[in-house]
Design a protein around this motif. Structure first.
Motif, mmCIF file in Angstrom:
data_model
loop_
_atom_site.group_PDB
_atom_site.id
_atom_site.type_symbol
_atom_site.label_atom_id
_atom_site.label_comp_id
_atom_site.label_asym_id
_atom_site.label_seq_id
_atom_site.Cartn_x
_atom_site.Cartn_y
_atom_site.Cartn_z
ATOM 1 N N GLY A 53 -5.299 0.975 5.862
ATOM 2 C CA GLY A 53 -4.989 2.082 6.765
ATOM 3 C C GLY A 53 -3.772 1.832 7.627
ATOM 4 N N CYS A 54 -2.758 1.184 7.059
ATOM 5 C CA CYS A 54 -1.538 0.865 7.810
ATOM 6 C C CYS A 54 -0.601 2.060 7.894
ATOM 7 N N TRP A 55 0.249 2.055 8.913
ATOM 8 C CA TRP A 55 1.307 3.046 9.031
ATOM 9 C C TRP A 55 2.247 2.864 7.841
ATOM 10 N N ASP A 56 2.738 3.957 7.284
ATOM 11 C CA ASP A 56 3.563 3.890 6.076
ATOM 12 C C ASP A 56 4.974 3.408 6.385
ATOM 13 N N TRP A 57 5.238 2.152 6.125
ATOM 14 C CA TRP A 57 6.571 1.597 6.305
ATOM 15 C C TRP A 57 7.189 1.171 4.975
ATOM 16 N N TRP A 58 6.467 1.419 3.866
ATOM 17 C CA TRP A 58 7.009 1.037 2.567
ATOM 18 C C TRP A 58 7.066 2.183 1.572
ATOM 19 N N GLY A 59 6.556 3.360 1.907
ATOM 20 C CA GLY A 59 6.720 4.527 1.054
ATOM 21 C C GLY A 59 5.535 4.951 0.219
ATOM 22 N N TYR A 60 4.334 4.493 0.545
ATOM 23 C CA TYR A 60 3.178 4.900 -0.260
ATOM 24 C C TYR A 60 2.900 6.398 -0.171
ATOM 25 N N ALA A 61 3.343 7.060 0.906
ATOM 26 C CA ALA A 61 3.082 8.494 1.083
ATOM 27 C C ALA A 61 4.127 9.379 0.405
ATOM 28 N N GLY A 62 5.109 8.764 -0.223
ATOM 29 C CA GLY A 62 6.133 9.537 -0.911
ATOM 30 C C GLY A 62 7.530 9.197 -0.433
ATOM 31 N N PRO A 63 8.524 9.757 -1.095
ATOM 32 C CA PRO A 63 9.913 9.388 -0.795
ATOM 33 C C PRO A 63 10.383 9.818 0.599
ATOM 34 N N GLY A 64 9.750 10.797 1.209
ATOM 35 C CA GLY A 64 10.174 11.246 2.532
ATOM 36 C C GLY A 64 9.466 10.547 3.669
ATOM 37 N N TYR A 65 8.796 9.428 3.373
ATOM 38 C CA TYR A 65 7.934 8.779 4.369
ATOM 39 C C TYR A 65 8.645 8.436 5.681
ATOM 40 N N ALA A 66 9.930 8.104 5.625
ATOM 41 C CA ALA A 66 10.641 7.688 6.833
ATOM 42 C C ALA A 66 11.484 8.809 7.435
ATOM 43 N N SER A 67 11.324 10.006 6.937
ATOM 44 C CA SER A 67 12.107 11.127 7.450
ATOM 45 C C SER A 67 11.191 12.130 8.147
ATOM 46 N N GLN A 68 11.791 13.119 8.764
ATOM 47 C CA GLN A 68 10.996 14.148 9.431
ATOM 48 C C GLN A 68 10.185 14.978 8.454
#
Length: 89
Positions: A53-68
């Protein structure tokens, strides 16, 4: 931590296990409380791709994980909007 003041909401924030483990001894909560600062502690869901349950810092949620456009960032934006309007989620 005290209940938020002046239209920010009436419910006391819930501190999850991660907060207890990661933030409890930093003095951050006490500083925020003393200075009328609201701190959000968003939680990530445990999944097969994210078993802890970590915050997504590597992209598991998809390619836009670090963007708005990312799911988690959109959630944080909704939380901030909620706090700013005084209608807690």
């Amino acid at each position: 931590m005290t209940t938020p003041k002046k239209g920010i909401g009436k419910r006391k924030p819930v501190l999850f296990d991660c907060v207890v483990r990661c933030v409890q001894h930093t003095g951050l909560n006490e500083y925020a409380d003393a200075n009328s600062i609201v701190i959000l502690y968003p939680q990530a869901t445990t999944t097969v791709l994210n078993p802890k349950g970590c915050w997504d810092w590597w992209g598991y949620a998809g390619p836009g994980y670090a963007s708005q456009l990312g799911v988690q960032m959109a959630t944080v934006k909704a939380m901030l909007d909620s706090v700013m309007t005084g209608e807690l989620f």
